[in-house]
Motif scaffolding. Structure first.
Motif, short mmCIF file in Angstrom:
data_model
loop_
_atom_site.label_atom_id
_atom_site.label_comp_id
_atom_site.label_asym_id
_atom_site.label_seq_id
_atom_site.Cartn_x
_atom_site.Cartn_y
_atom_site.Cartn_z
N GLY A 1 -8.86 49.21 -13.71
CA GLY A 1 -9.85 48.83 -13.47
C GLY A 1 -10.27 48.14 -15.08
N GLN A 2 -10.11 48.69 -15.94
CA GLN A 2 -10.11 48.38 -17.28
C GLN A 2 -9.25 47.26 -17.83
OE1 GLN A 2 -9.94 52.06 -19.36
NE2 GLN A 2 -12.02 52.35 -19.58
N TRP A 3 -7.93 47.47 -17.25
CA TRP A 3 -6.74 46.42 -17.45
C TRP A 3 -7.02 45.10 -16.73
CZ3 TRP A 3 -4.00 44.19 -20.35
CH2 TRP A 3 -3.06 43.14 -19.98
N ALA A 4 -7.51 45.29 -15.50
CA ALA A 4 -7.79 44.03 -14.68
C ALA A 4 -8.83 43.36 -15.28
CB ALA A 4 -8.45 44.69 -13.31
N LYS A 5 -9.82 43.74 -16.23
CA LYS A 5 -10.88 43.02 -16.69
C LYS A 5 -10.43 42.53 -18.02
CE LYS A 5 -15.53 43.70 -18.93
NZ LYS A 5 -16.51 44.65 -19.17
N GLU A 6 -9.59 43.05 -18.51
CA GLU A 6 -8.78 42.46 -19.73
C GLU A 6 -8.01 41.29 -19.47
OE1 GLU A 6 -5.78 43.94 -23.32
OE2 GLU A 6 -7.24 45.49 -22.39
N PHE A 7 -7.48 41.69 -18.19
CA PHE A 7 -6.13 40.49 -17.73
C PHE A 7 -6.89 39.26 -17.26
CE2 PHE A 7 -4.57 38.85 -13.75
CZ PHE A 7 -3.29 38.12 -14.18
N MET A 8 -8.09 39.64 -16.71
CA MET A 8 -8.84 38.22 -16.29
C MET A 8 -9.84 37.53 -17.67
SD MET A 8 -8.57 37.66 -13.09
CE MET A 8 -9.80 36.22 -13.17
N THR A 9 -9.76 38.11 -18.38
CA THR A 9 -10.51 37.71 -19.82
C THR A 9 -9.54 36.88 -20.31
OG1 THR A 9 -11.99 39.57 -20.04
CG2 THR A 9 -11.43 38.05 -22.06
N SER A 10 -8.37 37.20 -20.42
CA SER A 10 -7.11 36.78 -21.06
C SER A 10 -6.79 35.54 -20.19
CB SER A 10 -6.01 37.58 -20.88
OG SER A 10 -4.61 36.70 -21.60
N ARG A 11 -6.99 35.38 -18.93
CA ARG A 11 -6.58 34.28 -18.06
C ARG A 11 -7.54 32.95 -18.37
NH1 ARG A 11 -3.33 34.18 -13.73
NH2 ARG A 11 -4.74 33.74 -12.20
N ARG A 12 -8.92 33.63 -18.26
CA ARG A 12 -10.08 32.68 -18.65
C ARG A 12 -9.85 31.95 -20.13
NH1 ARG A 12 -13.07 36.96 -16.46
NH2 ARG A 12 -14.01 36.38 -14.30
N GLU A 13 -9.56 32.79 -20.89
CA GLU A 13 -9.40 32.19 -22.40
C GLU A 13 -8.33 31.12 -22.61
OE1 GLU A 13 -9.62 35.53 -25.02
OE2 GLU A 13 -11.69 35.82 -24.74
N SER A 14 -7.26 31.56 -21.76
CA SER A 14 -5.89 30.71 -22.09
C SER A 14 -6.04 28.87 -21.60
CB SER A 14 -4.81 31.11 -20.93
OG SER A 14 -5.20 30.83 -19.52
N GLY A 15 -7.22 28.95 -20.90
CA GLY A 15 -7.42 27.64 -20.47
C GLY A 15 -6.12 26.91 -19.46
N ARG A 16 -5.62 27.61 -19.02
CA ARG A 16 -4.44 27.24 -18.00
C ARG A 16 -4.85 27.38 -16.77
NH1 ARG A 16 -1.11 29.65 -22.28
NH2 ARG A 16 -0.76 31.36 -20.83
N VAL A 17 -5.97 28.05 -16.37
CA VAL A 17 -6.11 28.27 -14.91
C VAL A 17 -7.39 27.71 -14.67
CG1 VAL A 17 -6.46 30.00 -13.15
CG2 VAL A 17 -5.14 30.47 -15.17
N GLY A 18 -7.59 26.99 -13.53
CA GLY A 18 -8.64 26.22 -12.89
C GLY A 18 -10.08 27.18 -12.60
N ALA A 19 -11.10 26.44 -12.61
CA ALA A 19 -12.03 27.48 -12.47
C ALA A 19 -12.22 28.15 -10.83
CB ALA A 19 -13.51 26.64 -12.55
N SER A 20 -11.86 27.38 -10.22
CA SER A 20 -11.86 27.90 -8.60
C SER A 20 -10.85 28.85 -8.44
CB SER A 20 -11.65 26.59 -7.57
OG SER A 20 -10.43 25.96 -7.88
N THR A 21 -9.54 28.83 -9.09
CA THR A 21 -8.57 29.86 -9.12
C THR A 21 -9.05 30.77 -9.58
OG1 THR A 21 -6.91 28.22 -8.97
CG2 THR A 21 -6.10 30.27 -9.68
N LEU A 22 -9.63 30.92 -10.80
CA LEU A 22 -10.13 31.96 -11.49
C LEU A 22 -11.26 32.66 -10.49
CD1 LEU A 22 -10.73 30.93 -15.08
CD2 LEU A 22 -9.25 32.37 -14.39
N ALA A 23 -12.01 32.14 -9.96
CA ALA A 23 -13.10 32.70 -9.05
C ALA A 23 -12.30 33.43 -7.86
CB ALA A 23 -14.09 31.74 -8.54
N ASN A 24 -11.57 32.81 -7.26
CA ASN A 24 -10.72 33.42 -6.29
C ASN A 24 -9.89 34.76 -6.61
OD1 ASN A 24 -11.55 31.51 -4.36
ND2 ASN A 24 -9.84 30.34 -4.59
#
Length: 425
Positions: free
Chosen positions: A72-95
């Motif tokens: 669970g802690q790693w999943a949170k860190e993983f998603m934070t990294s994806r958001r900060e990368s700027g390479r993933v769209g908002a709708s994809t991030l939400a899904n």
């Protein structure tokens, strides 16, 4: 990377309970000595095995954090990294966040280093069970999305030395469900085009009638246009039938992408489900395709009329203006279009037709008419021809009879005729 010091220590806490300890040297940041300890239930031999495994993992390059971080802690860190990368769209991030939330409800408290192939294999039946308990359909295709996301998440953990190996490398992804792709035949497509012609004329007449009833004082103060959306909606469907473009690509189209001199439509961006305008995922998604002259004539007339209408509310049309616009000259709303589309298709006798099926219609008709696969691939924006063949292989048997006749005519042209009587005998 942790540096293992010594062979470690085993301490018996009480009967059947042992504590293993392993020194990892000084923390380069704090200068303090680091030590990992674990409680093992079982025999002393079990504790020795656990200590050997821990020593091997750390000696093999695993980060010391791998022993304490949960999934669970790693999943949170993983998603934070994806958001900060700027390479993933908002709708994809939400899904992705929604899917990881469900995975974390099952595996969240499990130490990341404890995840193994058996545990991840058992995850997918549990995902299906929980989704269906919530009233959601959970197909194999849906589970395949979960598999792909989790595999990416754990691969990132491997890259950061938090896992020795990705347990999902040993688990085959659920087989994607076979989707029945409906396509209109030539007669149905012709009838649809006739309905588009009639609806476009009716929408233009209704718009002209609304404009004629506007009082000068109202025109001077207004900031939106009634009826302009209906014309935009029907012209969007016209271009969809002509090009097979996706809904998001059509809704993001601006006048910059339409070249009336060469009769081409350049697809360079798309609208996400959340209304975000973005570039296609792959370079093959950016493409320029030819549009028939009739369709371009309708769009050219609309461009001129749109400019005149938008000027009455103080909006100057330019290259960035959406081809299919809202009542204030902005991009259309996806949900608003879908509501209109459901009403329109039912009224015109196409009750179950999805807009995306116009894409299937174009591809099926072109392949059935003998257009080469590479041309169809380019129009669809597929990454490679094999994807086009796999998706639309059902359209190729329509040309099988013609192929057989061609072969027969080629061979017979070089063979000596045999009398009918001899053939019968």
């Amino acid at each position: 990377m942790a540096k293992v010091k010594g062979n470690g220590t085993i301490i018996e806490k009480r009967r059947g309970v042992y504590e293993i300890q392993l020194s990892c040297g000084k923390d380069p940041a704090t200068g303090r000595y680091r030590r990992i300890s674990r409680t093992i239930h079982g025999t002393k031999r079990d504790a020795a095995r656990a200590l050997d495994k821990l020593r091997t993992e750390l000696g093999g390059g695993l980060s010391i954090d791998s022993q304490t971080i949960t999934f669970g802690q790693w999943a949170k860190e993983f998603m934070t990294s994806r958001r900060e990368s700027g390479r993933v769209g908002a709708s994809t991030l939400a899904n992705d966040q929604n899917m990881l939330d469900l995975i974390c409800s099952i595996l969240g408290d499990v130490p990341l280093c404890k995840l193994d192939a058996r545990m991840t294999k058992n995850l997918f039946p549990e995902i299906r069970k929980r989704r269906e308990a919530q009233g959601y359909r959970c197909s194999n295709s849906t589970l395949q999305h979960y598999h792909a996301l989790l595999k990416t998440c754990l691969k990132a953990a491997v890259n950061l030395d938090l896992l020795m190996r990705n347990p999902l490398d040993k688990i085959e992804a659920p087989r994607r469900d076979t989707v029945a792709r409906r396509a209109l035949d030539a007669d149905e497509a012709g009838r649809l085009l006739h309905c588009i012609d009639v609806s476009e004329q009716a929408a233009l007449e209704a718009l002209a009638d609304k404009e004629s009833r506007q009082r000068p004082s109202d025109i001077q103060d207004r900031d939106f246009l009634r009826g302009i959306r209906d014309v935009s909606y029907i012209l969007l469907v016209r271009l969809a039938l002509a090009t097979g473009a996706r809904q998001g690509e059509l809704m993001a189209a601006t006048w910059r992408e339409l070249d009336f001199a060469s009769s081409r439509f350049t697809i360079a961006q798309a609208m996400s489900n959340g209304g975000e305008i973005k570039q296609p995922k792959t370079q093959s998604g950016i493409r320029s395709i030819y549009v028939d002259r009739s369709t371009m004539m309708h769009l050219a007339a609309w461009k001129q009329l749109q400019a005149e209408l938008l000027a009455t509310i103080g909006v100057a049309q330019d290259d960035s203006t959406p081809c299919f616009c809202s009542s204030v000259g902005d991009f259309l709303d996806k949900s608003g279009f879908q509501k209109w589309w459901r009403v329109w298709r039912t009224k015109n006798g196409f009750e179950t037709l999805k807009l995306h099926e116009l894409r299937h219609t174009m591809a099926t008709q072109l392949l059935g008419a003998g257009i080469d696969v590479k041309t169809v691939q380019a129009r669809l924006g597929h990454a490679n021809a094999s994807l086009t063949l796999n998706t639309y292989s059902h359209a190729l048997p329509a040309r099988d009879e013609a192929a057989a006749n061609v072969i027969a005519s080629l061979y017979s042209a070089h063979s000596e005729p045999v009398p009918i009587e001899a053939q019968i005998a």
